[in-house]
Write an enzyme that holds these catalytic residues in place. Sequence first.
Site, PDB file in Angstrom:
ATOM      1  N   ASP A 189       7.564   2.968   0.616  1.00  0.00           N
ATOM      2  CA  ASP A 189       7.756   2.985  -0.825  1.00  0.00           C
ATOM      3  C   ASP A 189       6.629   3.805  -1.443  1.00  0.00           C
ATOM      4  O   ASP A 189       5.518   3.836  -0.920  1.00  0.00           O
ATOM      5  CB  ASP A 189       7.735   1.555  -1.374  1.00  0.00           C
ATOM      6  CG  ASP A 189       8.011   1.538  -2.867  1.00  0.00           C
ATOM      7  OD1 ASP A 189       9.112   1.939  -3.275  1.00  0.00           O
ATOM      8  OD2 ASP A 189       7.108   1.146  -3.641  1.00  0.00           O
ATOM      9  N   GLU A 196       4.506   4.782  -5.101  1.00  0.00           N
ATOM     10  CA  GLU A 196       4.258   4.576  -6.530  1.00  0.00           C
ATOM     11  C   GLU A 196       3.894   5.953  -7.082  1.00  0.00           C
ATOM     12  O   GLU A 196       3.200   6.724  -6.422  1.00  0.00           O
ATOM     13  CB  GLU A 196       3.115   3.581  -6.750  1.00  0.00           C
ATOM     14  CG  GLU A 196       3.366   2.181  -6.178  1.00  0.00           C
ATOM     15  CD  GLU A 196       4.571   1.471  -6.771  1.00  0.00           C
ATOM     16  OE1 GLU A 196       4.914   1.751  -7.939  1.00  0.00           O
ATOM     17  OE2 GLU A 196       5.190   0.653  -6.061  1.00  0.00           O
ATOM     18  N   HIS A 226       5.704  -4.012  -6.659  1.00  0.00           N
ATOM     19  CA  HIS A 226       5.113  -2.815  -7.277  1.00  0.00           C
ATOM     20  C   HIS A 226       3.740  -2.488  -6.740  1.00  0.00           C
ATOM     21  O   HIS A 226       2.960  -1.807  -7.394  1.00  0.00           O
ATOM     22  CB  HIS A 226       5.092  -2.908  -8.799  1.00  0.00           C
ATOM     23  CG  HIS A 226       6.479  -2.839  -9.370  1.00  0.00           C
ATOM     24  ND1 HIS A 226       7.328  -1.783  -9.117  1.00  0.00           N
ATOM     25  CD2 HIS A 226       7.164  -3.712 -10.121  1.00  0.00           C
ATOM     26  CE1 HIS A 226       8.486  -2.013  -9.733  1.00  0.00           C
ATOM     27  NE2 HIS A 226       8.423  -3.182 -10.327  1.00  0.00           N
ATOM     28  N   ASP A 267       6.310  -3.566  -1.604  1.00  0.00           N
ATOM     29  CA  ASP A 267       7.709  -3.170  -1.716  1.00  0.00           C
ATOM     30  C   ASP A 267       8.252  -2.652  -0.394  1.00  0.00           C
ATOM     31  O   ASP A 267       9.408  -2.903  -0.044  1.00  0.00           O
ATOM     32  CB  ASP A 267       7.868  -2.085  -2.797  1.00  0.00           C
ATOM     33  CG  ASP A 267       7.753  -2.686  -4.197  1.00  0.00           C
ATOM     34  OD1 ASP A 267       7.564  -3.910  -4.288  1.00  0.00           O
ATOM     35  OD2 ASP A 267       7.861  -1.942  -5.188  1.00  0.00           O
TER      36      ASP A 267
END
Lengths: 123, 693
Positions: free
Chosen positions: B499, B501, B639, B644
């Site tokens: 994942d 960000e 998050h 995640d």
Amino acid sequence: MGKRVLVVDDEPNIVLSLEFLMKKAGFEVEVARNGQEALEAIARQPPDVLLLDVMMPEMDGFEVCERLRADPRGRATKVVMLTARGRDSERQRGLALGADVYVTKPFSTRELVARVKAMLGEG
Amino acid sequence: MRRARLLLWSAFLGTGGATALLAWWAAQRLIAADPGAARLLGLAGLGGVLLTAFLAFLLDRRFLLPPQVLARDLELRLENRGRGPTLPPDSLLAPLLPALSRLFARLAEVERHLEGARAEATRALERERQRLAAILRDLAEGLICCGADGRIQLYNDAAREILGAPPGLGLGRPYHLVLDRLALDHHRRLLRDAAREGEVPPVSQPFLCSTAEGDRVLRCRLSLLQGEEEAGGFVLVFEDASRRIAGTETERFLEEMDRAWRGPLASLRAASEILAEAPREGSEPATFLLVVEEETERLERILADLSERARQFVIAQWPLSDLALADLVVLLRERLAEREVPLELVDRTGEIWCSGDSFLLGQCLLGFLEALARDFGVRRAELGAAAAERAVELELAFAGATPDRDWFRRWRDGPLFGAPGGFTPREILLRHGAQPWLVPGEGGGRLHLDLPPATGLHPVVRRRALPPRPEFYDFDLPEVDLEGRFDQPLSRLVAVAFDLETTGLDPARDEIVQIGAVRIVGGRLLRGESFEQLVDPGRPVPPSSTRFHGLTDAMLEGAPPPAIALARFKTFLGDAILIAHNAAFDVAFLRRKKELAGVRFDNPVLDTLLLSALLDPDTEDHSLDAAAARHGITIRARHSALGDAMATAELFLALVPRLERRGIDSLGAALAACRREARQRQRLMDAAGSGHD
């Protein structure tokens, strides 16, 4: 009569310098080569200032200091301990056993003279 | 069935007998009047009996005997004897024969298969056992594993050698026959307390422990076993520290060296200072005097540095770990109570920590307090502490006794109960860089110790939370088959769930700020093999995105730029399958960067969002939160990229069995399903879009 200083150390060269410095500063100087001699000198007449080396064979400076403080006549003597150990704990120990000033070798002679004078109210 | 047959034959005998009797009786009556008729009747009776017998035989053979034979055959089969159904082909149950034969054959096949699998499993277990044994054998450290009951379950050759092959060492025998129980149990308890506070399985800092016979000193590390079956057990890894610890020559030498320099240096300096003050003629003596002064100063600085380094060296020889003095007091109180010493210990240590071996320090102080109580009847003492610049000053104050120097020396240089290697308090404290001294006071006294300050390392190493079973231990990894990868079963994939960000939602303009990823190998989530990387996006992070991932400019300072971070991620990824939730978004960021990072992210991609939508078409919400919740997965750090990624991995593993039930059981099938689902959703969205227009 001038103030009396007793220099106790088993190393002759440092005794020579200390004796010279103290005389130059105007004190009466007596010298002892070990703990036993120091105690004898103290027994005759406690000095105003005791410049005391810690590491001496047979009787160390801590013991001399303890015995001096145990004698009521020795309570007024100012004790400057000189040590060859660089540890903080030694300082603590010296002060705990009744030393007034604790100096680690090597030291600044000017500073030492100033401190001795200050202790005797001559600064 | 046996009863039915008994009944049948009884009925036959009854009917036959009765018929015969009736015929005999009738014949008696008739024989005088009409011998011919009587003979006929007799024949008829005999015929009737024979007929009944025949019928009974037929009934028995075709109806009653076959079930009994079948039952016997089945019994024999269950007992693993007999080869199959032995029904006569004309029996009424004959139509069952083909099915029965197949059933028997299938059973035999299943049994063979099971036997094969069992043999394979046994071989695999044996292989693992041998590999484990080889690892243990090659380990230079000694290793002992004990159960909750303190019995040795496993040890290696090195353990035997380091312990000096003691007679008490053996499987199923208590560890305290070979190791000093006092020190070991002390550290076990520290660990247990730590484990109770935190959740992760802790491992101790190194500590010293002696053998049960006290002839060797070991430097040990202890970890507790977790899990239901093993709880309470422990693993001890150790090496021989006798040689390293035993000699005090090095310490003495270093201290002597330090002291020996100071006297001459003091004389030199004093003399040079006196000379400098003295009146002199000409400039040359002044110049050389300056040289003497400068060199004296230089020597002083060198000495100060060497002195501190020597002290650090001495301390480093012994394994010391941080310890709260308040804990030391608690420990001392317990030991005093155990040993029935009527002495109250008051805690004045505050929040101060020092560095030391908690067990040995405890034994030193315990010995001192015990001697005070025994020799002088002291009933109360206070332990205080002050943090100095390079040391922690410990002061143990007591009233009611003024011990003399000789008493103090006896304690300081005497034997100490429970100390490894027969160390005296003086030696133990020397290794802590500490010197004890006693200050006599009015009707009491104070024991002084100067201990090394805390290092900031905790007494217990808190490892990153790992599942109790070590996932990094797997001797049976699936082999990577690049050729036939698309046929690979989903349950055997080597994949990386990840994942990102980012600073925003536009792959063309925004930048990555964090990458989190975790490996999945052969259907197992390897939490220990994770990747977490902050990325400096090279631009301010907009507050709107900080709201999501919580990352600020300050936190990203010093992080590598995207190119380096992505190259590192690629190394972690290798050629594994990529798994992401709403993968299109994350993959767009990865691929856009390929020229920048010099790495290509052309690994096949599976999207858990699409797979979830495929499996639950009637559900609207396929967000990571919703899909995870439906499968009972808790997201631990939503998050954060790694949190995640973990949730995505867990979701994927939960989806696999459901996909398999739908016939989507290979990588190729899953990729195709993802593509189909993506197209379908695109159409739906287009339709919805045009509808809105």
